[in-house]
Structure formats: C-alpha cells, structure tokens
Design a protein around this motif. Sequence first.
Motif, PDB file in Angstrom:
ATOM      1  N   GLY A   1       0.699  -1.255   0.013  1.00 58.12           N
ATOM      2  CA  GLY A   1      -0.056  -0.056  -0.038  1.00 58.12           C
ATOM      3  C   GLY A   1       0.834   1.233   0.036  1.00 58.12           C
ATOM      4  N   ARG A   2       0.189   2.229  -0.503  1.00 60.22           N
ATOM      5  CA  ARG A   2       1.020   3.550  -0.372  1.00 60.22           C
ATOM      6  C   ARG A   2       2.387   3.482  -1.377  1.00 60.22           C
ATOM      7  N   LYS A   3       2.087   2.693  -2.440  1.00 58.90           N
ATOM      8  CA  LYS A   3       3.193   2.411  -3.293  1.00 58.90           C
ATOM      9  C   LYS A   3       4.428   1.695  -2.527  1.00 58.90           C
ATOM     10  N   ALA A   4       4.469   1.310  -1.462  1.00 57.98           N
ATOM     11  CA  ALA A   4       5.495   0.701  -0.809  1.00 57.98           C
ATOM     12  C   ALA A   4       5.613  -0.939  -1.074  1.00 57.98           C
ATOM     13  N   ARG A   5       6.559  -1.618  -1.610  1.00 55.49           N
ATOM     14  CA  ARG A   5       6.503  -2.822  -2.299  1.00 55.49           C
ATOM     15  C   ARG A   5       7.838  -3.385  -1.795  1.00 55.49           C
ATOM     16  N   THR A   6       7.919  -4.965  -1.558  1.00 59.38           N
ATOM     17  CA  THR A   6       9.002  -5.559  -1.344  1.00 59.38           C
ATOM     18  C   THR A   6       9.277  -6.383  -2.680  1.00 59.38           C
TER      19      THR A   6
ATOM     20  N   LEU B   1      12.994 -12.433   5.115  1.00 60.35           N
ATOM     21  CA  LEU B   1      12.615 -11.130   4.868  1.00 60.35           C
ATOM     22  C   LEU B   1      12.096 -10.637   6.062  1.00 60.35           C
ATOM     23  N   THR B   2      12.318  -9.397   6.284  1.00 61.45           N
ATOM     24  CA  THR B   2      11.580  -8.763   7.348  1.00 61.45           C
ATOM     25  C   THR B   2      10.877  -7.749   6.474  1.00 61.45           C
ATOM     26  N   LEU B   3       9.388  -7.744   6.762  1.00 62.71           N
ATOM     27  CA  LEU B   3       8.567  -6.908   5.724  1.00 62.71           C
ATOM     28  C   LEU B   3       8.467  -5.446   6.477  1.00 62.71           C
ATOM     29  N   PRO B   4       8.361  -4.480   5.658  1.00 63.91           N
ATOM     30  CA  PRO B   4       8.120  -3.217   6.357  1.00 63.91           C
ATOM     31  C   PRO B   4       6.790  -2.909   6.843  1.00 63.91           C
ATOM     32  N   ALA B   5       5.760  -3.628   6.329  1.00 60.20           N
ATOM     33  CA  ALA B   5       4.440  -3.496   6.596  1.00 60.20           C
ATOM     34  C   ALA B   5       3.524  -4.644   6.284  1.00 60.20           C
TER      35      ALA B   5
END
Lengths: 484, 641
Positions: free
Chosen positions: A287-292, A319-323
């Motif tokens: 969301g909000r253009k954040a991507r992994t 992985l450690t996901l940001p959101a």
Amino acid sequence: MLWVALELPSLPLQLVERAGVSREPVVICEGPEQRPVVICANASASSAGVREGQAVAAAKALVGELRVVPRDPAAEREALQGLAAWAGQFTPMACLDGQGIALEIEPSLKLFSGHARLCSAIRRGIRHLGFHAVAGIAPTPLAARLFARAEARGLHVRSCIDLAGLRERVADLPLFLLDWPARTLAHLTDLGVLRMRDMLELPMEGVARRFGPEIAIHLGRLMGTIADPREPYSPPPRFRARLELPAEADGVEALLFPLRRMLAEMEGALRGRGAGVQRLMLWLEHGRKARTRVEMEFASPERESDFILAIAREKLGRLTLPAATLALDLRAEALLPYMPRESTWLPGAREQAIGRERLIERLSARLGRDRVFGIAVGDDHRPDRSWSPVQPGHSGVATNPAAPAARPVWLLNRPHRLITRDDIPSHQGELSFIAGPERIESGWWDGAEVRRDYYVAANARGETYWIFREHRGDQGWYLHGVFA
Amino acid sequence: MIPGYAELHCLTSYSFLRGASSPEELVHRASEMGYRALAVTDECSVAGVVRAHVAAKELGLKLIVGTEITLEDGLKLVLLATSIRGYETMCELITTGRRAARKGEYRLARGDIPAAAQGLEAIWFPGDIEEGRWLASRFPGHAWIAVELHRGNDDAARIEKIESMAAELGLRCLAAGDVHMHERARKKLQDVMTAIRLKCPLSQAGRRLHPNGERYLRSIGRLSALHPARHLATSLDVASRCAFCLDEIRYEYPEELVPAGETPATHLRKLTLEGLARRYPEGAPDAVVQTVEHELKLIAELSYEPFFLTVQDIVAFARSQEILCQGRGSAANSAVCYCLGITEVDPGRMSVLFERFISKERNEPPDIDVDFEHQRREEVIQYIYRKYGRERAAIAAVVITYQPRSALRDVGKALGLSLDQVDMLSKSMSWWDNREALRQRLAEGGFDPGNRVVREVLDLTQQLVGFPRHLSQHPGGFVIDNRRLSRLVPVENASMPERTVIQWDKDDLDALGLLKVDVLGLGMLSCIRRALALVGRRMQDVPAEDAKTYEMIQRADTIGVFQIESRAQMSMLPRLQPRCFYDIVIEVAIVRPGPIQGNMVHPYLQRREMVRAGRGDQITYESEELKQTLAHTLGVPLFQE
C-alpha cells in the motif's frame, strides 16, 4: 468434436475471495454510480438477506459492516485469460467464452485416458487455482456452455459426448439459460415456448423470420448443424499475475497460500507452452506504493509450483517486511524452453545431478546466493590461491589441466600455528611425516610471497594433516589443511 | 665419502628466456661445487656451448655437449655427444628441427631421430611408458631414465615409480637436475623470463612457472640427501662415456678453389705473382717482392692459403661484375692482399706491417673484412650461396642481448605495469647510475621510489640486461665449409627469408679457430662508384697524394668525405694539418674515445708542432724498443694494438 465449457459463477466475487474466503459480508456492485446494484454476494452477506439485484443502499441497510466492491470487468477478463492460458496444458484449443472458457478436448482424450478423467483433472486444477467452476461436456461449445449453466443452476445434466444424443439431452433444458436477448426470451415465453424441446420443434425459417437470423444460427451452432469455429486464446510470451489479499497479511506464512495458487496458474500456463522460467519476480505490495521485491533465479528453467514455492518460502522466510501485505504481483518476463526432467526406474548420475541442482538452489535460497559456491582449481602454485570460488555448477577457467596431486579437500582459511616440542609439530598428538617436503616458493611479485615446505603428516589417531614449515618470518610450523 | 656427480641436464641463457644463468656462470659454479662434469643441454641449440667450453677449459671442468629436445608428441629427451660422430649427428638433427620451423622455434618428430645413431647417449624424462619403450629401442644400450627431484609433491613416491618403469624397460636411472640457473637467487629472474616467454604478466603465468627455486646447481651434499647413491653414480657412468670435446671439431676449407694438380700453396703463389705483375707492370720493387715472399712463407706455415683463396675468389667475382669492393682493417697491411686485388694499399708506397694482420705468436685466424657497394652486396651473397650451396655456407649469428630499454619494457610488462608506466620508467633510465637522482626522477613521474614493484622492476631489469634474447644474423660474416656445415654447427632459419644462420657468433668462431669471411656493405663505395662514373674515371686513375686534395682537407672542407666528415673530425683537421696518407690514418685514429680519454691528443699535436719547427730530434722516448714501435706516432701510442 468434444467440448468442455467451464462456467465460473459469480466470477466477480470469486476474484475477491480467491486469495482466501473472507468472513465479513462482501458484495459486488454494478450499475450507475447513483444507484449501484448488488450483483453477487458472498455467503456471509447472503445469510444476512442480501440478494442479487438489491440496491447497495438496501443491502447496507441489512448488513452493517458490508464491504462493497465495484465490479471490475477488466480484472475478470484477465482472470479468464489467465485461466485459458493455464488450460493450455490440457488442449491447444482453449478460448474465452462468456463468463468462462471453452476447451476442445477430443484430441487430448487419449493422453488423459478419457473425458471423465480429463474433466476431473481440470476441475481439480481449477480448485487449486482458487476458482470455483462448473463444467459442461457436449459436442458443440454452445451446448457445453448450456450444460454448464444448467449445472450451475443446480439442474442435473448428464454429459453428452456425441451429436446424435444431443437433441434428447438438451430437450428438457429451459431457454433462459441461453444468452438470448431478454425481449426474445419474453416473446417466446408468451408463445409458450419454454424449453429447448419446444424451440427445436419450431420450423427454422419461421424462427429466423420472426426472431432474427442470429437466433436461428445460434440454434444451428448449438445443435451442431452449423459450424462454430473458435479462435484459441494465445497468451502473451510472459507471465503476470496479481492477486489482492482478502485482508492485510502481517506475516509471511499468510502469503504462501495465495502464492501457491498463482504458481499453480503459472505452472499450467508454462506447461501449455512447453516453457519454464529462470527468473521470477515477486512483488509484495504494502500500500502507498511501498513494495518489497523478492527475486528468484534458478540454474535452469523451472515451472513446478511445489519446487518454486519451496524456494519462495526460503526467500520469504529471511525477509523482514516493512508493513502488512495487501497484494501479490508475480512476474516472469522471459519464458524459456523447458527440459522436462525424466524419471527412470533407477536413479543414476543424471538424477543425482538434478538432485544436486535442486539442493544448490535450496541452499542458496536459505543461506544467500553469495554463500553457496563451487570450487575450481586455480592456476597458481600457492595453495591459498590454487583454488577459487565459482558459481555452483561451473568448473572455472581451466588454464592448466595439470593440477597438483595430494591436496587436502579442506584448506583452512588461515593457517593455524602449531605447537612444537623439540621442533616437532603436534596437533592432537605429535605429528609424524608421511610425505614431503614439497617446497613452494612463489608469488614474490604480488606481495603475497610464499616460501614454505609442505608435509603430509599424521598423528597417533590417524588424522592426516597438511602442514608446512614457514621459511619467511617466524620459521614456524603451521596447519593448513585436513585430509579426509 | 662424498659421492661424485655429473650434471647432465642443464640449460643456459642460450635456451632463450628459459635459462637464467650464463654458460660461464654455470661452469664456474659447477666447478666450485665439485661436479665431475657439466653437460650444457640447451633446447635444440648449441649456441651456448662454445662459451661454456672456453670457461670449462680454463677451470679444468669436463664439459659435455648436448641438447634438450621435446618432440611434437611431447616426448622429452636429452642427447649427449660421446664422440665427434655423435656431435655431428646432433648438429644435423638440430638443423633439421630448426629449418622446419619459424625463426626461434623448432619441430621434430620421432621419425627425425636417427635409429641407433653412433656417439649419442639419450636421456629420457619419464612420461608415458610407451615413450620409454620407443626410446630404448631407438638407442639400444644408450638410453637412460632421468630422475629429477625438486622437492615436489612426493619425491620418494616419484623415485619408486620411475624405478619400476626403469625395471620394466630394462633401463638404468640417473640423477639429473633440470638446471635453469646457477644459484637459487636467480629464481625471480627465471620467473620473469618465463612470463616474458609466455607473453603474459607473472600473475597469469600460474603453474607454468616453476613451483620453487630448486632448479639450480645444488651442492653434492644436498643432492645425495635427495637421490639414491646409485642414481648419482650412474650420472658419472654416462659422463665418462662422453669423450667428445669441442676442440676435436675440424673445419675444412672449400677444396674447389684449387685447380687439379695444384696445392693451395702453389695456387696462391701463382695468383699472387700474377697479381704482382699486374700491379707493377714495370716490375715490382725489391722490397715489395721480399714482403710478398715473407708473407707467403708465414701463410704457408699457418696453412691459411685456402682462406686467402676464398676471399680472392669472392673479390674476383665482384670485380668481374664491376662491383666496387675494398678490403679494410688489418688486411690492408698485407702485400699478398694487394696483389690478389683484395686491398688497394700499395706496399711500395706505405710501409706495411704484416704482423698486425697475421702473427704466429697470436695464433688467431686472420680477419679479412671486405666492403662491397651496399646496393650490390646481395649479388655477392647470392654468388656465395650459389657457389658453395646452402649446406656449406651460412652467415654467422649475432646474439641479440637485452639492452636497458628492452629489458625494462619486458620486465615491466611481466610485473604488470601499464605501458604508460613502462614508458615513464624508461624515460628516467638515464638516471639509473645515480641512485638519488633516480629517486627524484621516479617521484616526479608519479612513482613511489620505495614501492616494492618499482624496486623489483629496476632490480630485475638490471639483472636481465645483457642476457641473450635471440639469435640474429651477422651483417655479412660467412662461414664456408668443405663439407656440410650443419655437421659442424647447427644451421637455423633467419628472419629474412632464404637466409640461414649458424648457431655460433663471431666470438664462438674465433674461440674454435673457424674462419669467416666478412661480406660487408658500404654505402660510400656505391657513392664513389657513382662519382667515378660522373667524372668518367676509373679507381686506378685517381692520383695518389694529390696536394690540392690535402689543402682542402687542411681547411676542413670535408663535408661528405668518408671518415673525416664528422664535426669532431672537422675541428681536428686544421690543427693536425694532414699532409700525407699516413696523417689521415692518424687523424682517423686520434678522434676516438681511447686517445681522447687517454689524454694523448695534445702531446701528439705538440710533438707534431716540434717536428714541423725542425725540433724533431728533441722528441724523447722511454726506451729504444719503444722508439721502434712508436716512432711513427711520435712516441704517443695512438693505435690500439
């Protein structure tokens, strides 16, 4: 000819729930913005009294926390295209057809041992993709579609596999299952023509004159008296799939289930083209253009979903996901020819080699690609440089085939100083020499000069080591390698 | 008791860019180490053996002549000459291999190795056992297996393996060293040479370098610690079979120059007297006749007649083709040469000193250098090839050695410097003698003078300077033999097509007493020839001691005049005031590094001034004997004899 029509009832809703059934009430709406109408409702919404055709406002009055999703025809079409591409593994003739796809399966019957097995394989496959479909089997695509719709309505229809029996099988089916204009259907109802039987008894010229030639042609195609050629769907030379999650997924485990569905779809599509992928990109959208970004690369083209999923699991696990993740986007931009792995009765070198490839991929997925490497013989007399790490599976540049003999498999990263007594080195006990000295004097030109005498030496326990006496600096004894 | 040992496998610097020590260094070290013999076995070459022979003779070390050869199929062996017969076979074999390949390379197959050749011992470097079987059958009773130990992976296992092979083949093992240098300290230089030879930097040479520095002349003690005593003893057995010595080789003059019924002596006398009559149509002065007789006697005593005949024949050819030619150097002191038309110095006009040319005491072969018009020299060379055939005539070699600049370039490349850096270093090269100035220059060029690589480059460059790099052809020194020349010394291809050179240079030929005829090109002769054509005169018509010419010379009006046209010569001419031909000779001799650095110029000019002023009798000499020798040059030793 024999056709299978797959009908996906409530496709818009299926798309929403594909990544996981949601417990909250969900409806799909369509229509003018001022007065959208519910076109499908999930189980939770239905049980609360929401019905198709209700105004969304009315539905919201029934259910407090109603999630309303506008219909997305483009997404539906993409889903059907994906499905057609996936179905390419069963037949080259797979095409989009109404709210589903149609497959011509006669040429594939032998391969899949009959239509019953083939159909169950298709149904099972579709279930794995996360779709719900009903199938109809008939000698013409329109008849197959008719059967599928009947099935979807809960009417029991026995499949028909030859034209001769078609008339009898369709006789009892209601006309409203057909995609005919509502006006025509109303007109026919007024005339008392309600079922196929009634319709087929009418003289065709009269039907054509009264209801338009397209109705007559449609009937002819349905009954197999007029040819109904179809264009097979030809998928683009890449694979892309996007899946929105029903709810925000916090962990990684929650991603695996939808990912499995996407990979199954990809596998089918790849099978249909005899292709595999060597590089695969998975985007986790937050969301909000954040991507992994998760990148997967294989030693050779792959397509088996179980294997790829295992690799992805290893990758995602690190992985450690940001959101939280909202959607998955899977892309393979280049499809490569796939060499199927043969399986034989007895595993031989080839099978082992394949096993090794798999092992390497799994190891590098778990440990990191930079930590898994092969060893090649280096062109240098200095032991530290007489080997070099290479990409797994590569043999390195063989500049000089004459490699030295008697080198330990395990060379210490840094030589280990040995304790000595009366100038006799020991390591887990006093060492006695087995071979040597092998004198190595080289590398004076690059600042890493080596001047040593190497010996093969063993202690009382029979452990064999590669040790050397330093001729520069401290003149000491060092352990450099361990023989297996 | 210390066991004896003879090194039978040793490469010198004449295995270009492999051997890192000169033949002399190796011979000296082998002698110091107490080796019983040393075999010089350069790769398909005998270019270094004469030097080694001279050094070994001096030290009383036994020198064995041999060669290392790797056949096309990989079989590697060393051949050692045990007799002159074997030596000749070896030279022929080397010639075959060298002639079949490009300059600097060779190509030999098993078929080229003569079967059961006499006078050769063959040492095999073990590879596939089939090779050994073949070699044993090719040299029955004369094949050996070399055991070379250089502290490799497992020397004990190696000995065992080779001995079992030897037992299977029925051959005996001998210890050898694969010597590439006389001392361990040359290892770096040897590595650099290898990299240069492989045309790659050291960092890429990898395993093609030797793993360690053991390929040097090791002490007998070290060797006996490594090798079983029986292997050392076998090396002595083989060495004792090698009875051949380079002094045995005999050079024979071509015979065809002497007509049937004549001996070389009678024929030379006949030609000389004919020439005498031609030179002096009115009858020769007695002094000249006496000189000629004296010379002929000395020539006969030393049996140099065929040499004079050979030169005479070449000169006669040139004359017949109207190619201007002129003998030069010490041959000008010979009346016989004048009669034969080789030189133009009239012994009646000058006092000639034949002993400067040939002397019984010096026992050196005479040196007759003949200049030919440079544009037509090739015709003379082709005449020689035609007359004697390519088997019997070849040009002497010149050993091209590393000069500071070329050495620096190659060392720099081997150590991985960029071309720019090498250029920069070579610009600072003139400062190399002065350490402090060099440091400064290097710092200016962006180098850290203390940098390890720079230090290595400079150090190794200095070591490499003077090492032979390849063989080239002498400008015109021909060796002509009565038999096949390739039996005497191997002949190889030169870079110029259709040219062949022998593997020995001028010094080697001198050391062995072989005669060579120098066919040199001189541009001035072409110039004179054209000038004569322009004025319509012949050489003989030019008047001697022309006063007007001397006047011009005294004014230093000599631009374009051979020998006295340089700035230095022109500045000396007005001071020396030459008045006769001998003054010109002095003029040419005085403007040279020797007399200038020896401060002889001023004493001479002063004494000359005294003579001119009529005070010649005041010139003093150290002794009466010196006066005899130095009276010509007024007591100042201007000439270098």
